[in-house]
Write a protein that holds these residues in place. Structure first.
Motif, PDB file in Angstrom:
ATOM      1  N   VAL A  88      26.193 -13.352 -20.691  1.00 25.02           N
ATOM      2  CA  VAL A  88      26.114 -11.954 -21.107  1.00 25.02           C
ATOM      3  C   VAL A  88      25.148 -11.209 -20.185  1.00 25.02           C
ATOM      4  CG1 VAL A  88      26.592 -12.544 -23.505  1.00 25.02           C
ATOM      5  CG2 VAL A  88      24.229 -12.347 -22.739  1.00 25.02           C
ATOM      6  N   ASN A  89      25.143  -9.883 -20.317  1.00 25.16           N
ATOM      7  CA  ASN A  89      24.158  -9.072 -19.619  1.00 25.16           C
ATOM      8  C   ASN A  89      23.647  -8.003 -20.574  1.00 25.16           C
ATOM      9  OD1 ASN A  89      25.956  -6.749 -19.488  1.00 25.16           O
ATOM     10  ND2 ASN A  89      27.017  -7.827 -17.836  1.00 25.16           N
ATOM     11  N   SER A  90      22.642  -7.283 -20.156  1.00 21.21           N
ATOM     12  CA  SER A  90      21.994  -6.329 -21.050  1.00 21.21           C
ATOM     13  C   SER A  90      22.923  -5.192 -21.459  1.00 21.21           C
ATOM     14  CB  SER A  90      20.734  -5.768 -20.389  1.00 21.21           C
ATOM     15  OG  SER A  90      21.038  -5.131 -19.167  1.00 21.21           O
ATOM     16  N   ASP A  91      23.962  -4.906 -20.657  1.00 27.67           N
ATOM     17  CA  ASP A  91      24.884  -3.832 -21.002  1.00 27.67           C
ATOM     18  C   ASP A  91      25.584  -4.087 -22.332  1.00 27.67           C
ATOM     19  OD1 ASP A  91      24.246  -2.488 -18.719  1.00 27.67           O
ATOM     20  OD2 ASP A  91      26.014  -3.117 -17.585  1.00 27.67           O
ATOM     21  N   LEU A  92      25.799  -5.353 -22.676  1.00 23.49           N
ATOM     22  CA  LEU A  92      26.457  -5.656 -23.943  1.00 23.49           C
ATOM     23  C   LEU A  92      25.625  -5.182 -25.125  1.00 23.49           C
ATOM     24  CD1 LEU A  92      27.922  -9.233 -23.345  1.00 23.49           C
ATOM     25  CD2 LEU A  92      29.047  -7.021 -23.098  1.00 23.49           C
ATOM     26  N   TYR A  93      24.296  -5.174 -24.962  1.00 22.90           N
ATOM     27  CA  TYR A  93      23.408  -4.699 -26.019  1.00 22.90           C
ATOM     28  C   TYR A  93      23.316  -3.176 -26.022  1.00 22.90           C
ATOM     29  CZ  TYR A  93      21.856  -9.518 -26.691  1.00 22.90           C
ATOM     30  OH  TYR A  93      21.809 -10.851 -26.954  1.00 22.90           O
ATOM     31  N   THR A  94      23.159  -2.577 -24.852  1.00 30.25           N
ATOM     32  CA  THR A  94      22.946  -1.130 -24.792  1.00 30.25           C
ATOM     33  C   THR A  94      24.208  -0.346 -25.118  1.00 30.25           C
ATOM     34  OG1 THR A  94      23.324  -1.128 -22.404  1.00 30.25           O
ATOM     35  CG2 THR A  94      21.050  -1.353 -23.160  1.00 30.25           C
ATOM     36  N   ARG A 148      14.176  -5.007 -46.495  1.00 29.47           N
ATOM     37  CA  ARG A 148      12.899  -4.525 -47.008  1.00 29.47           C
ATOM     38  C   ARG A 148      11.815  -4.921 -46.020  1.00 29.47           C
ATOM     39  NH1 ARG A 148      11.309  -8.890 -51.510  1.00 29.47           N
ATOM     40  NH2 ARG A 148       9.865  -7.252 -52.090  1.00 29.47           N
ATOM     41  N   GLY A 149      10.594  -4.512 -46.309  1.00 32.41           N
ATOM     42  CA  GLY A 149       9.519  -4.784 -45.366  1.00 32.41           C
ATOM     43  C   GLY A 149       9.377  -3.660 -44.363  1.00 32.41           C
ATOM     44  N   GLU A 150       8.620  -3.899 -43.317  1.00 32.72           N
ATOM     45  CA  GLU A 150       8.258  -2.877 -42.344  1.00 32.72           C
ATOM     46  C   GLU A 150       8.660  -3.343 -40.946  1.00 32.72           C
ATOM     47  OE1 GLU A 150       4.217  -0.764 -42.555  1.00 32.72           O
ATOM     48  OE2 GLU A 150       3.976  -2.198 -40.909  1.00 32.72           O
ATOM     49  N   LEU A 151       9.344  -2.473 -40.221  1.00 30.88           N
ATOM     50  CA  LEU A 151       9.718  -2.765 -38.841  1.00 30.88           C
ATOM     51  C   LEU A 151       9.140  -1.679 -37.944  1.00 30.88           C
ATOM     52  CD1 LEU A 151      11.445  -4.675 -36.981  1.00 30.88           C
ATOM     53  CD2 LEU A 151      13.191  -2.880 -37.063  1.00 30.88           C
ATOM     54  N   ARG A 152       8.343  -2.092 -36.944  1.00 29.46           N
ATOM     55  CA  ARG A 152       7.751  -1.167 -35.987  1.00 29.46           C
ATOM     56  C   ARG A 152       8.261  -1.520 -34.593  1.00 29.46           C
ATOM     57  NH1 ARG A 152       3.418   1.791 -38.105  1.00 29.46           N
ATOM     58  NH2 ARG A 152       3.049   1.242 -40.285  1.00 29.46           N
ATOM     59  N   SER A 153       8.861  -0.509 -33.917  1.00 23.95           N
ATOM     60  CA  SER A 153       9.489  -0.752 -32.620  1.00 23.95           C
ATOM     61  C   SER A 153       9.116   0.349 -31.638  1.00 23.95           C
ATOM     62  CB  SER A 153      11.015  -0.793 -32.757  1.00 23.95           C
ATOM     63  OG  SER A 153      11.426  -1.775 -33.691  1.00 23.95           O
ATOM     64  N   SER A 154       8.869  -0.046 -30.393  1.00 23.17           N
ATOM     65  CA  SER A 154       8.542   0.931 -29.356  1.00 23.17           C
ATOM     66  C   SER A 154       9.632   0.953 -28.293  1.00 23.17           C
ATOM     67  CB  SER A 154       7.190   0.613 -28.730  1.00 23.17           C
ATOM     68  OG  SER A 154       7.249  -0.590 -27.991  1.00 23.17           O
ATOM     69  N   PHE A 155       9.795   2.122 -27.667  1.00 18.20           N
ATOM     70  CA  PHE A 155      10.902   2.344 -26.729  1.00 18.20           C
ATOM     71  C   PHE A 155      10.461   3.000 -25.428  1.00 18.20           C
ATOM     72  CE2 PHE A 155      12.525   2.208 -31.000  1.00 18.20           C
ATOM     73  CZ  PHE A 155      13.641   1.397 -30.884  1.00 18.20           C
ATOM     74  N   GLN A 156       9.181   3.187 -25.194  1.00 23.41           N
ATOM     75  CA  GLN A 156       8.648   3.946 -24.068  1.00 23.41           C
ATOM     76  C   GLN A 156       9.052   5.422 -24.174  1.00 23.41           C
ATOM     77  OE1 GLN A 156      10.474   0.762 -22.772  1.00 23.41           O
ATOM     78  NE2 GLN A 156       8.708   0.120 -23.939  1.00 23.41           N
ATOM     79  N   LYS A 157      10.340   5.709 -24.192  1.00 26.78           N
ATOM     80  CA  LYS A 157      10.842   7.059 -24.433  1.00 26.78           C
ATOM     81  C   LYS A 157      11.741   7.013 -25.672  1.00 26.78           C
ATOM     82  CE  LYS A 157      10.796   8.504 -19.571  1.00 26.78           C
ATOM     83  NZ  LYS A 157       9.777   9.545 -19.734  1.00 26.78           N
ATOM     84  N   LEU A 158      11.451   7.891 -26.638  1.00 28.94           N
ATOM     85  CA  LEU A 158      12.222   7.863 -27.882  1.00 28.94           C
ATOM     86  C   LEU A 158      13.697   8.182 -27.647  1.00 28.94           C
ATOM     87  CD1 LEU A 158       9.641   9.579 -30.258  1.00 28.94           C
ATOM     88  CD2 LEU A 158      10.370   7.187 -30.330  1.00 28.94           C
ATOM     89  N   SER A 159      14.005   8.890 -26.568  1.00 36.34           N
ATOM     90  CA  SER A 159      15.399   9.227 -26.279  1.00 36.34           C
ATOM     91  C   SER A 159      16.249   7.996 -26.014  1.00 36.34           C
ATOM     92  CB  SER A 159      15.472  10.169 -25.067  1.00 36.34           C
ATOM     93  OG  SER A 159      14.912   9.542 -23.918  1.00 36.34           O
ATOM     94  N   ARG A 160      15.613   6.868 -25.702  1.00 39.69           N
ATOM     95  CA  ARG A 160      16.367   5.640 -25.450  1.00 39.69           C
ATOM     96  C   ARG A 160      17.170   5.233 -26.683  1.00 39.69           C
ATOM     97  NH1 ARG A 160      12.834   1.497 -22.592  1.00 39.69           N
ATOM     98  NH2 ARG A 160      13.313   2.935 -20.890  1.00 39.69           N
ATOM     99  N   ILE A 161      16.632   5.515 -27.869  1.00 36.88           N
ATOM    100  CA  ILE A 161      17.365   5.183 -29.096  1.00 36.88           C
ATOM    101  C   ILE A 161      18.699   5.907 -29.123  1.00 36.88           C
ATOM    102  CG2 ILE A 161      17.280   5.182 -31.624  1.00 36.88           C
ATOM    103  CD1 ILE A 161      14.230   5.355 -31.402  1.00 36.88           C
ATOM    104  N   ASP A 162      18.705   7.168 -28.696  1.00 36.12           N
ATOM    105  CA  ASP A 162      19.918   7.978 -28.735  1.00 36.12           C
ATOM    106  C   ASP A 162      20.814   7.728 -27.536  1.00 36.12           C
ATOM    107  OD1 ASP A 162      21.456  10.021 -30.052  1.00 36.12           O
ATOM    108  OD2 ASP A 162      20.854  11.410 -28.481  1.00 36.12           O
ATOM    109  N   ASP A 163      20.215   7.444 -26.387  1.00 38.91           N
ATOM    110  CA  ASP A 163      20.991   7.278 -25.153  1.00 38.91           C
ATOM    111  C   ASP A 163      21.801   5.986 -25.132  1.00 38.91           C
ATOM    112  OD1 ASP A 163      19.931   9.644 -24.282  1.00 38.91           O
ATOM    113  OD2 ASP A 163      18.418   8.739 -22.986  1.00 38.91           O
ATOM    114  N   GLU A 164      21.274   4.930 -25.754  1.00 35.68           N
ATOM    115  CA  GLU A 164      21.940   3.632 -25.751  1.00 35.68           C
ATOM    116  C   GLU A 164      22.743   3.472 -27.041  1.00 35.68           C
ATOM    117  OE1 GLU A 164      18.355   1.504 -23.162  1.00 35.68           O
ATOM    118  OE2 GLU A 164      18.763   0.864 -25.218  1.00 35.68           O
ATOM    119  N   VAL A 165      24.057   3.415 -26.911  1.00 33.52           N
ATOM    120  CA  VAL A 165      24.933   3.379 -28.084  1.00 33.52           C
ATOM    121  C   VAL A 165      24.587   2.207 -29.000  1.00 33.52           C
ATOM    122  CG1 VAL A 165      27.313   3.107 -28.857  1.00 33.52           C
ATOM    123  CG2 VAL A 165      26.803   4.548 -26.882  1.00 33.52           C
ATOM    124  N   GLY A 166      24.356   1.040 -28.406  1.00 33.78           N
ATOM    125  CA  GLY A 166      24.049  -0.134 -29.214  1.00 33.78           C
ATOM    126  C   GLY A 166      22.741   0.002 -29.954  1.00 33.78           C
TER     127      GLY A 166
END
Length: 263
Positions: A88-94, A148-166
Protein backbone atom coordinates in the motif's frame (compact mmCIF):
# COMPACT_ATOMS: atom_id res chain seq x y z
CA UNK A 1 9.60 22.25 21.88
CA UNK A 2 6.62 21.59 24.10
CA UNK A 3 6.56 17.86 23.39
CA UNK A 4 10.30 17.13 23.20
CA UNK A 5 10.49 15.97 26.80
CA UNK A 6 7.50 13.69 26.31
CA UNK A 7 9.14 12.05 23.31
CA UNK A 8 12.35 11.51 25.25
CA UNK A 9 10.41 9.97 28.14
CA UNK A 10 8.61 7.55 25.82
CA UNK A 11 11.84 6.62 24.06
CA UNK A 12 13.69 6.01 27.32
CA UNK A 13 11.27 3.21 28.18
CA UNK A 14 11.80 1.48 24.86
CA UNK A 15 13.47 -1.88 24.28
CA UNK A 16 17.13 -2.27 23.45
CA UNK A 17 16.44 -4.12 20.22
CA UNK A 18 13.77 -5.70 18.09
CA UNK A 19 14.25 -8.24 15.31
CA UNK A 20 11.74 -9.18 12.65
CA UNK A 21 12.20 -12.73 11.40
CA UNK A 22 10.70 -13.69 8.04
CA UNK A 23 9.79 -17.33 7.41
CA UNK A 24 8.75 -18.23 3.87
CA UNK A 25 8.12 -21.80 2.82
CA UNK A 26 9.17 -21.23 -0.81
CA UNK A 27 12.27 -19.11 -0.36
CA UNK A 28 12.87 -15.38 -0.43
CA UNK A 29 10.54 -12.89 -2.09
CA UNK A 30 11.22 -9.40 -3.50
CA UNK A 31 8.96 -8.18 -0.69
CA UNK A 32 11.63 -9.23 1.82
CA UNK A 33 13.97 -6.62 0.37
CA UNK A 34 11.19 -4.04 0.59
CA UNK A 35 10.68 -4.92 4.25
CA UNK A 36 14.41 -4.58 4.90
CA UNK A 37 14.42 -1.14 3.29
CA UNK A 38 11.43 -0.06 5.37
CA UNK A 39 13.37 -0.72 8.58
CA UNK A 40 16.83 0.30 7.33
CA UNK A 41 18.64 2.54 9.83
CA UNK A 42 15.95 1.85 12.43
CA UNK A 43 16.29 -0.01 15.75
CA UNK A 44 14.56 -3.02 14.13
CA UNK A 45 16.51 -5.53 12.09
CA UNK A 46 15.01 -7.85 9.48
CA UNK A 47 16.29 -11.40 9.18
CA UNK A 48 14.96 -13.63 6.39
CA UNK A 49 16.81 -16.69 7.70
CA UNK A 50 16.23 -16.33 11.43
CA UNK A 51 15.79 -19.26 13.77
CA UNK A 52 12.66 -18.86 15.89
CA UNK A 53 10.63 -20.97 18.27
CA UNK A 54 9.25 -24.34 17.16
CA UNK A 55 5.59 -23.21 17.22
CA UNK A 56 6.25 -20.43 14.72
CA UNK A 57 8.43 -22.63 12.52
CA UNK A 58 5.78 -25.37 12.46
CA UNK A 59 3.07 -23.14 10.99
CA UNK A 60 1.88 -23.96 7.49
CA UNK A 61 1.74 -20.38 6.22
CA UNK A 62 4.44 -17.77 5.69
CA UNK A 63 4.91 -15.74 8.86
CA UNK A 64 6.69 -12.76 10.35
CA UNK A 65 7.94 -13.16 13.91
CA UNK A 66 8.89 -10.26 16.15
CA UNK A 67 11.69 -11.17 18.55
CA UNK A 68 13.02 -9.15 21.48
CA UNK A 69 15.48 -10.09 24.19
CA UNK A 70 15.52 -13.65 22.86
CA UNK A 71 11.73 -14.08 23.17
CA UNK A 72 8.99 -14.23 20.55
CA UNK A 73 6.76 -11.19 21.14
CA UNK A 74 4.33 -11.55 18.25
CA UNK A 75 3.66 -13.68 15.18
CA UNK A 76 1.62 -12.55 12.17
CA UNK A 77 0.91 -13.98 8.72
CA UNK A 78 3.21 -12.39 6.18
CA UNK A 79 0.17 -11.74 4.00
CA UNK A 80 -1.24 -9.48 6.74
CA UNK A 81 2.03 -7.56 6.98
CA UNK A 82 2.15 -7.15 3.23
CA UNK A 83 -1.45 -5.87 3.05
CA UNK A 84 -0.88 -3.48 5.95
CA UNK A 85 2.33 -1.80 4.86
CA UNK A 86 4.25 -3.32 1.94
CA UNK A 87 1.61 -3.36 -0.80
CA UNK A 88 0.00 0.00 0.00
CA UNK A 89 0.95 3.67 -0.08
CA UNK A 90 -0.18 6.73 1.82
CA UNK A 91 -2.60 7.73 -0.96
CA UNK A 92 -4.90 4.88 0.06
CA UNK A 93 -5.35 6.61 3.43
CA UNK A 94 -5.63 10.20 2.23
CA UNK A 95 -8.05 9.45 -0.62
CA UNK A 96 -10.25 7.21 1.51
CA UNK A 97 -9.61 4.09 -0.56
CA UNK A 98 -8.61 2.37 2.67
CA UNK A 99 -11.49 2.79 5.11
CA UNK A 100 -11.31 3.20 8.87
CA UNK A 101 -12.69 -0.32 9.35
CA UNK A 102 -9.67 -1.67 7.43
CA UNK A 103 -7.13 -0.08 9.78
CA UNK A 104 -6.33 -3.10 11.93
CA UNK A 105 -2.62 -3.87 11.92
CA UNK A 106 -0.79 -7.17 12.46
CA UNK A 107 0.63 -7.62 15.93
CA UNK A 108 4.24 -7.64 14.67
CA UNK A 109 3.72 -3.94 13.91
CA UNK A 110 1.68 -2.86 16.92
CA UNK A 111 4.16 -4.64 19.23
CA UNK A 112 6.88 -2.27 18.04
CA UNK A 113 5.48 0.05 20.70
CA UNK A 114 7.96 2.27 22.56
CA UNK A 115 10.53 1.89 19.75
CA UNK A 116 11.72 5.31 18.54
CA UNK A 117 11.82 5.65 14.76
CA UNK A 118 13.31 8.32 12.50
CA UNK A 119 11.28 8.40 9.30
CA UNK A 120 11.28 10.39 6.09
CA UNK A 121 8.25 11.46 4.11
CA UNK A 122 7.82 11.58 0.34
CA UNK A 123 9.79 12.36 -1.81
CA UNK A 124 12.74 11.59 0.49
CA UNK A 125 11.35 8.07 0.97
CA UNK A 126 8.37 6.20 -0.42
CA UNK A 127 7.40 3.96 2.50
CA UNK A 128 8.94 5.13 5.78
CA UNK A 129 6.28 7.65 6.90
CA UNK A 130 3.54 5.15 6.04
CA UNK A 131 4.36 3.34 9.26
CA UNK A 132 3.18 6.37 11.27
CA UNK A 133 0.14 6.93 9.05
CA UNK A 134 -1.00 3.33 9.50
CA UNK A 135 -0.50 3.46 13.27
CA UNK A 136 -2.41 6.76 13.49
CA UNK A 137 -5.39 5.21 11.73
CA UNK A 138 -5.21 2.14 13.98
CA UNK A 139 -5.49 4.38 17.06
CA UNK A 140 -8.39 6.25 15.46
CA UNK A 141 -10.10 2.92 14.82
CA UNK A 142 -9.61 1.99 18.47
CA UNK A 143 -11.30 5.23 19.58
CA UNK A 144 -14.15 4.73 17.12
CA UNK A 145 -14.81 1.20 18.33
CA UNK A 146 -14.84 2.39 21.93
CA UNK A 147 -17.28 5.19 21.12
CA UNK A 148 -16.25 7.09 24.22
CA UNK A 149 -13.20 8.60 25.83
CA UNK A 150 -11.03 11.41 24.50
CA UNK A 151 -9.12 11.58 21.23
CA UNK A 152 -6.60 14.38 20.61
CA UNK A 153 -5.06 14.67 17.14
CA UNK A 154 -2.77 17.20 15.47
CA UNK A 155 -2.51 17.97 11.76
CA UNK A 156 0.00 20.86 11.47
CA UNK A 157 -2.64 22.62 9.34
CA UNK A 158 -6.29 22.08 10.22
CA UNK A 159 -7.20 22.26 6.53
CA UNK A 160 -5.60 18.84 6.09
CA UNK A 161 -8.70 17.30 7.67
CA UNK A 162 -10.83 18.78 4.89
CA UNK A 163 -8.34 18.40 2.04
CA UNK A 164 -7.80 14.66 2.51
CA UNK A 165 -10.97 12.72 1.73
CA UNK A 166 -9.97 9.76 3.88
CA UNK A 167 -9.09 11.95 6.85
CA UNK A 168 -12.33 13.95 6.57
CA UNK A 169 -14.38 10.76 6.42
CA UNK A 170 -12.55 9.24 9.38
CA UNK A 171 -12.95 12.28 11.58
CA UNK A 172 -16.58 12.67 10.60
CA UNK A 173 -17.20 9.15 11.87
CA UNK A 174 -15.20 9.82 15.02
CA UNK A 175 -17.15 13.01 15.75
CA UNK A 176 -20.42 11.10 15.39
CA UNK A 177 -19.30 8.16 17.51
CA UNK A 178 -19.50 9.76 20.94
CA UNK A 179 -15.74 10.28 21.30
CA UNK A 180 -14.71 13.62 22.80
CA UNK A 181 -12.76 14.85 19.77
CA UNK A 182 -10.04 17.53 19.95
CA UNK A 183 -8.02 18.66 16.92
CA UNK A 184 -4.87 20.82 16.78
CA UNK A 185 -3.09 22.80 14.08
CA UNK A 186 -2.66 26.10 12.31
CA UNK A 187 -6.07 27.79 11.88
CA UNK A 188 -6.59 27.69 8.11
CA UNK A 189 -9.94 25.82 8.31
CA UNK A 190 -12.70 25.53 10.93
CA UNK A 191 -13.39 21.89 11.94
CA UNK A 192 -15.68 22.96 14.77
CA UNK A 193 -18.40 24.11 12.40
CA UNK A 194 -18.06 21.08 10.12
CA UNK A 195 -17.34 18.29 12.61
CA UNK A 196 -18.35 19.57 16.02
CA UNK A 197 -14.81 18.93 17.22
CA UNK A 198 -13.10 21.09 19.84
CA UNK A 199 -10.47 23.13 18.01
CA UNK A 200 -7.09 24.13 19.45
CA UNK A 201 -5.45 26.47 16.95
CA UNK A 202 -2.06 28.12 17.00
CA UNK A 203 1.27 28.53 15.28
CA UNK A 204 4.77 27.30 15.92
CA UNK A 205 5.84 25.09 18.79
CA UNK A 206 3.48 22.16 19.28
CA UNK A 207 1.12 23.16 16.46
CA UNK A 208 3.19 23.43 13.29
CA UNK A 209 5.83 20.82 14.09
CA UNK A 210 4.04 17.97 15.86
CA UNK A 211 1.89 15.02 14.88
CA UNK A 212 0.07 13.16 17.59
CA UNK A 213 -2.94 10.88 17.94
CA UNK A 214 -3.76 10.21 21.59
CA UNK A 215 -6.70 8.07 22.70
CA UNK A 216 -7.33 8.35 26.42
CA UNK A 217 -10.34 6.19 27.39
CA UNK A 218 -12.42 6.74 30.53
CA UNK A 219 -11.12 5.16 33.72
CA UNK A 220 -13.97 2.64 33.87
CA UNK A 221 -13.53 1.44 30.29
CA UNK A 222 -12.96 -2.28 29.80
CA UNK A 223 -12.40 -4.52 26.80
CA UNK A 224 -9.83 -4.86 24.01
CA UNK A 225 -11.00 -1.77 22.13
CA UNK A 226 -10.90 0.62 25.06
CA UNK A 227 -7.24 0.42 26.01
CA UNK A 228 -5.15 3.62 25.83
CA UNK A 229 -2.97 4.29 22.80
CA UNK A 230 -0.84 7.19 21.61
CA UNK A 231 1.42 8.16 18.75
CA UNK A 232 3.78 11.11 18.93
CA UNK A 233 5.96 12.38 16.08
CA UNK A 234 8.05 15.53 15.89
CA UNK A 235 9.30 17.09 12.67
CA UNK A 236 13.04 17.62 13.02
CA UNK A 237 13.32 19.27 9.61
CA UNK A 238 11.17 19.36 6.52
CA UNK A 239 9.74 15.87 5.85
CA UNK A 240 11.91 14.18 8.47
CA UNK A 241 10.17 12.88 11.60
CA UNK A 242 11.06 11.06 14.77
CA UNK A 243 8.08 9.04 15.86
CA UNK A 244 7.00 6.59 18.53
CA UNK A 245 3.80 4.95 19.76
CA UNK A 246 2.84 3.41 23.06
CA UNK A 247 0.02 1.49 24.71
CA UNK A 248 1.22 2.00 28.29
CA UNK A 249 -1.69 3.57 30.22
CA UNK A 250 0.50 5.80 32.38
CA UNK A 251 2.45 7.12 29.39
CA UNK A 252 -0.72 7.81 27.39
CA UNK A 253 -2.34 9.58 30.32
CA UNK A 254 0.73 11.74 30.91
CA UNK A 255 1.01 12.72 27.24
CA UNK A 256 -2.69 13.60 27.11
CA UNK A 257 -2.31 15.73 30.23
CA UNK A 258 0.66 17.64 28.80
CA UNK A 259 -1.20 18.33 25.53
CA UNK A 260 -4.31 19.39 27.45
CA UNK A 261 -2.29 21.75 29.64
CA UNK A 262 0.24 23.19 27.18
CA UNK A 263 -1.58 23.47 23.84
Amino acid sequence: MVLDAQFDTLASAGPADRRLAVLRRDGASPLDAMLSRLFADQPVSVDADAAVDADAAARDDDVAVLVGDGEVLATSPLSALERAILLVNSDLYTTGTRHLDDADLPSVLTELADVPFRLRGYPLAHKEKLLLIAMSRQIELRAHRAGRGELRSSFQKLSRIDDEVGTRRTYGRLAASGVDLHVYGEPDWDPERSLGATVHAGYGDGYSDSWFVVFDPPADAVGPHTTPAALLALEERSRVWRGIWTFRPDAVSELAAVIRREL
